[in-house]
Design a protein around this motif. Structure first.
Motif, PDB file in Angstrom:
ATOM      1  N   GLN A 135       0.858  -1.187   0.000  1.00 48.46           N
ATOM      2  CA  GLN A 135       0.000   0.000   0.000  1.00 48.46           C
ATOM      3  C   GLN A 135       0.889   1.229   0.000  1.00 48.46           C
ATOM      4  N   GLY A 136       0.444   2.281  -0.677  1.00 48.80           N
ATOM      5  CA  GLY A 136       1.246   3.489  -0.745  1.00 48.80           C
ATOM      6  C   GLY A 136       2.414   3.311  -1.707  1.00 48.80           C
ATOM      7  N   GLN A 137       3.208   4.348  -1.868  1.00 43.88           N
ATOM      8  CA  GLN A 137       4.323   4.295  -2.805  1.00 43.88           C
ATOM      9  C   GLN A 137       5.538   3.638  -2.180  1.00 43.88           C
ATOM     10  N   LEU A 138       6.485   3.214  -3.018  1.00 44.94           N
ATOM     11  CA  LEU A 138       7.680   2.546  -2.523  1.00 44.94           C
ATOM     12  C   LEU A 138       8.705   3.550  -2.015  1.00 44.94           C
ATOM     13  N   SER A 139       8.787   4.712  -2.643  1.00 43.78           N
ATOM     14  CA  SER A 139       9.695   5.760  -2.168  1.00 43.78           C
ATOM     15  C   SER A 139       8.871   6.946  -1.680  1.00 43.78           C
ATOM     16  N   HIS A 140       9.518   7.849  -0.952  1.00 46.60           N
ATOM     17  CA  HIS A 140       8.841   9.019  -0.397  1.00 46.60           C
ATOM     18  C   HIS A 140       7.620   8.607   0.430  1.00 46.60           C
ATOM     19  N   ARG A 141       7.784   7.500   1.146  1.00 52.63           N
ATOM     20  CA  ARG A 141       6.676   7.006   1.951  1.00 52.63           C
ATOM     21  C   ARG A 141       6.443   7.862   3.192  1.00 52.63           C
ATOM     22  N   ASN A 142       7.536   8.345   3.752  1.00 55.61           N
ATOM     23  CA  ASN A 142       7.417   9.040   5.037  1.00 55.61           C
ATOM     24  C   ASN A 142       6.852  10.435   4.837  1.00 55.61           C
ATOM     25  N   LEU A 143       5.697  10.698   5.434  1.00 56.22           N
ATOM     26  CA  LEU A 143       5.058  12.010   5.336  1.00 56.22           C
ATOM     27  C   LEU A 143       5.673  13.014   6.304  1.00 56.22           C
ATOM     28  N   ILE A 144       6.532  12.547   7.202  1.00 54.68           N
ATOM     29  CA  ILE A 144       7.201  13.410   8.168  1.00 54.68           C
ATOM     30  C   ILE A 144       8.498  13.941   7.570  1.00 54.68           C
ATOM     31  N   ILE A 145       8.728  15.227   7.701  1.00 55.32           N
ATOM     32  CA  ILE A 145       9.978  15.849   7.280  1.00 55.32           C
ATOM     33  C   ILE A 145      10.904  15.938   8.489  1.00 55.32           C
ATOM     34  N   ASN A 146      12.149  15.539   8.304  1.00 59.43           N
ATOM     35  CA  ASN A 146      13.165  15.611   9.363  1.00 59.43           C
ATOM     36  C   ASN A 146      12.837  14.700  10.541  1.00 59.43           C
ATOM     37  N   GLY A 147      12.273  13.542  10.251  1.00 56.16           N
ATOM     38  CA  GLY A 147      11.954  12.594  11.311  1.00 56.16           C
ATOM     39  C   GLY A 147      13.181  12.003  11.970  1.00 56.16           C
ATOM     40  N   ALA A 148      14.341  12.073  11.288  1.00 52.21           N
ATOM     41  CA  ALA A 148      15.591  11.587  11.873  1.00 52.21           C
ATOM     42  C   ALA A 148      16.336  12.692  12.610  1.00 52.21           C
ATOM     43  N   MET A 149      15.752  13.872  12.670  1.00 55.16           N
ATOM     44  CA  MET A 149      16.281  15.004  13.453  1.00 55.16           C
ATOM     45  C   MET A 149      17.676  15.452  12.997  1.00 55.16           C
ATOM     46  N   ASN A 150      17.965  15.336  11.703  1.00 57.35           N
ATOM     47  CA  ASN A 150      19.295  15.657  11.206  1.00 57.35           C
ATOM     48  C   ASN A 150      19.481  17.140  10.884  1.00 57.35           C
ATOM     49  N   VAL A 151      18.401  17.864  10.632  1.00 57.14           N
ATOM     50  CA  VAL A 151      18.502  19.271  10.244  1.00 57.14           C
ATOM     51  C   VAL A 151      18.108  20.145  11.429  1.00 57.14           C
ATOM     52  N   ALA A 152      18.953  21.118  11.754  1.00 58.54           N
ATOM     53  CA  ALA A 152      18.672  22.040  12.864  1.00 58.54           C
ATOM     54  C   ALA A 152      19.119  23.445  12.441  1.00 58.54           C
ATOM     55  N   GLN A 153      18.334  24.071  11.565  1.00 53.63           N
ATOM     56  CA  GLN A 153      18.677  25.415  11.098  1.00 53.63           C
ATOM     57  C   GLN A 153      18.567  26.450  12.219  1.00 53.63           C
ATOM     58  N   TYR A 154      17.638  26.253  13.133  1.00 56.53           N
ATOM     59  CA  TYR A 154      17.415  27.233  14.191  1.00 56.53           C
ATOM     60  C   TYR A 154      18.610  27.327  15.128  1.00 56.53           C
ATOM     61  N   ALA A 155      19.032  26.192  15.649  1.00 51.26           N
ATOM     62  CA  ALA A 155      20.168  26.144  16.571  1.00 51.26           C
ATOM     63  C   ALA A 155      20.404  24.693  16.962  1.00 51.26           C
ATOM     64  N   ALA A 156      21.624  24.395  17.390  1.00 53.64           N
ATOM     65  CA  ALA A 156      21.904  23.054  17.888  1.00 53.64           C
ATOM     66  C   ALA A 156      21.310  22.854  19.275  1.00 53.64           C
ATOM     67  N   SER A 157      21.205  23.961  20.046  1.00 49.62           N
ATOM     68  CA  SER A 157      20.667  23.885  21.401  1.00 49.62           C
ATOM     69  C   SER A 157      19.935  25.174  21.738  1.00 49.62           C
ATOM     70  N   GLU A 158      18.975  25.073  22.637  1.00 50.01           N
ATOM     71  CA  GLU A 158      18.283  26.241  23.183  1.00 50.01           C
ATOM     72  C   GLU A 158      18.331  26.126  24.694  1.00 50.01           C
ATOM     73  N   THR A 159      19.189  26.933  25.305  1.00 51.53           N
ATOM     74  CA  THR A 159      19.403  26.826  26.753  1.00 51.53           C
ATOM     75  C   THR A 159      19.345  28.187  27.434  1.00 51.53           C
ATOM     76  N   ARG A 160      18.777  29.189  26.762  1.00 49.35           N
ATOM     77  CA  ARG A 160      18.733  30.515  27.370  1.00 49.35           C
ATOM     78  C   ARG A 160      17.901  30.501  28.648  1.00 49.35           C
ATOM     79  N   SER A 161      18.278  31.350  29.585  1.00 47.91           N
ATOM     80  CA  SER A 161      17.667  31.324  30.914  1.00 47.91           C
ATOM     81  C   SER A 161      16.168  31.599  30.873  1.00 47.91           C
ATOM     82  N   ALA A 162      15.739  32.406  29.898  1.00 45.51           N
ATOM     83  CA  ALA A 162      14.314  32.714  29.814  1.00 45.51           C
ATOM     84  C   ALA A 162      13.515  31.534  29.277  1.00 45.51           C
ATOM     85  N   GLY A 163      14.176  30.669  28.500  1.00 44.49           N
ATOM     86  CA  GLY A 163      13.466  29.535  27.930  1.00 44.49           C
ATOM     87  C   GLY A 163      12.609  29.956  26.752  1.00 44.49           C
ATOM     88  N   ILE A 164      12.948  29.498  25.569  1.00 47.26           N
ATOM     89  CA  ILE A 164      12.239  29.899  24.359  1.00 47.26           C
ATOM     90  C   ILE A 164      11.365  28.754  23.884  1.00 47.26           C
TER      91      ILE A 164
END
Length: 382
Positions: free
Chosen positions: A24-53
């Motif tokens: 059922q479904g296609q053989l490739s591009h099956r995963n509807l989730i983007i970045n499910g392996a958490m490999n891309v982090a354009q925003y930042a590698a970490s968010e640890t500011r005291s205020a909490g974002i």
């Protein structure tokens, strides 16, 4: 013994297989989730500011939110090692990791959750016959908690009459990676419009106070009741200092079984993420674009996006003294104030700002960042 007939293959006895090919479904591009392996982090590698974002802060496409927190909750793109038994052997090298500060109490309105939002058109065109109870999608992911307890999540539709599908992650053992798989049937009440607006919300709760919990039947669709989203929650993780929660390998696919995770190249995943968020420059001395002085006190710039964004984006840029520098005719000016979008579409954008020093109108200029905290980006997130 194998017999074939017009309806398919009939198997008599025991059959084994070393691989599964989805029917059922296609053989490739099956995963509807983007970045499910958490490999891309354009925003930042970490968010640890005291205020909490809150919001989209580290790993692309994954959003965190909380209420009632007395201490900061950290977010990280966490590198996995060979000691991460389970996901490591399956090819995962990153996880989305949250570290909880010690919360002084577990009050009725307190909450902490991770969210992922899909466009309605991605569900509508997925091949899932979502109005049929005999047609399925399967959600699977790897999860680890430093605290042993049961967590819950849900799927929530946005079009028509909102429908909720609540589920449990099971009773997790402390510091142990667990593969969670949920097979979810369609329902005649589901609706997904063919557009780029939010169609489906996937949420995993680390804690939810009693104001939104109660008696709820899990593993079935029902009309959304905003007052009851999960069963009653244990507060162990929420009130444990430095409690950790990790997530990776998230896959949503058409069909009634979980197939091996669809690993995509970093470049492919980055391009998919850039539909929602495009980081143009970050840090010191990073080139932004070529521009010009429209007037002696106005500098312009513009770019074409590398991929078509989901919608016309807004600028996401930091402001502060000398955050951006403009070079023109061997001299420089700084931009201290806001970057103003002039004309924009989901394919390109132009902007203007007032530099701290007037220059000759008509001169070209080069835009650069000039502060370690500078970032210049565009967002069209759901």
């Amino acid at each position: 013994k194998f017999d074939t007939n017009p309806s398919g293959v009939v198997v008599t006895g025991v059959a084994t297989a070393t691989a599964f090919i989805p029917s059922q479904g296609q053989l490739s591009h099956r995963n509807l989730i983007i970045n499910g392996a958490m490999n891309v982090a354009q925003y930042a590698a970490s968010e640890t500011r005291s205020a909490g974002i809150q919001g989209y802060t580290t790993v692309d496409r994954w959003k965190i939110a909380w209420a009632g927190a007395n201490n900061i909750i950290e977010a990280h793109q966490h590198a996995l090692t060979s000691s991460d038994t389970g996901p490591w052997e399956k090819g995962f090298r990153n996880a989305y990791k949250l570290i909880n500060g010690a919360q002084s109490s577990a009050d009725a309105a307190d909450e902490m959750h991770i969210s992922y939002r899909l466009e309605a058109q991605d569900i509508a065109n997925s091949g899932w016959n979502y109005t049929s109870s005999s047609s399925y999608i399967t959600l699977s992911f790897w999860v680890k908690s430093s605290v042993a307890q049961e967590f819950h999540g849900f799927l929530l539709t946005a079009d028509g009459t909102a429908q909720l599908y609540s589920f449990s992650l099971g009773s997790l053992s402390a510091n142990t990676w667990t593969k969670v798989t949920k097979t979810i049937p369609g329902n005649s009440n589901l609706q997904f419009d063919d557009n780029n607006a939010e169609g489906l919300l996937i949420r995993i709760a680390l804690f939810r106070g009693t104001s939104k919990t109660g008696t709820i039947t899990q593993n079935q669709w029902a009309a959304f009741n905003s007052n009851i989203r999960y069963p009653n929650y244990t507060s162990t993780w929420w009130t444990t200092n430095d409690a950790e929660f990790e997530l990776t390998g998230v896959q949503l696919e058409v069909g009634s079984v979980s197939t091996p995770f669809e690993h995509r190249s970093y470049g492919d995943e980055l391009a998919r993420c850039q539909r929602y968020y495009y980081l143009l420059a970050k840090g010191t001395n990073q080139f932004i674009c070529m521009g010009d002085f429209w007037a002696v006190d106005q500098a312009d710039g513009g770019i074409q996006f590398p991929v078509e964004m989901r919608a016309t984006p807004t600028a996401d840029s930091t402001t502060g003294a000398d955050y951006y520098i403009l070079w023109t005719a061997a001299t420089s000016s700084y931009v201290d104030g806001a970057i103003n979008i002039w004309r924009s579409s989901n394919k390109a954008a132009s902007w203007y700002s007032t530099p701290d020093t007037n220059r000759t109108a008509g001169n070209t200029c080069r835009w650069f960042t000039s502060n370690a905290s500078s970032h210049f980006a565009f967002t069209a997130e759901l």
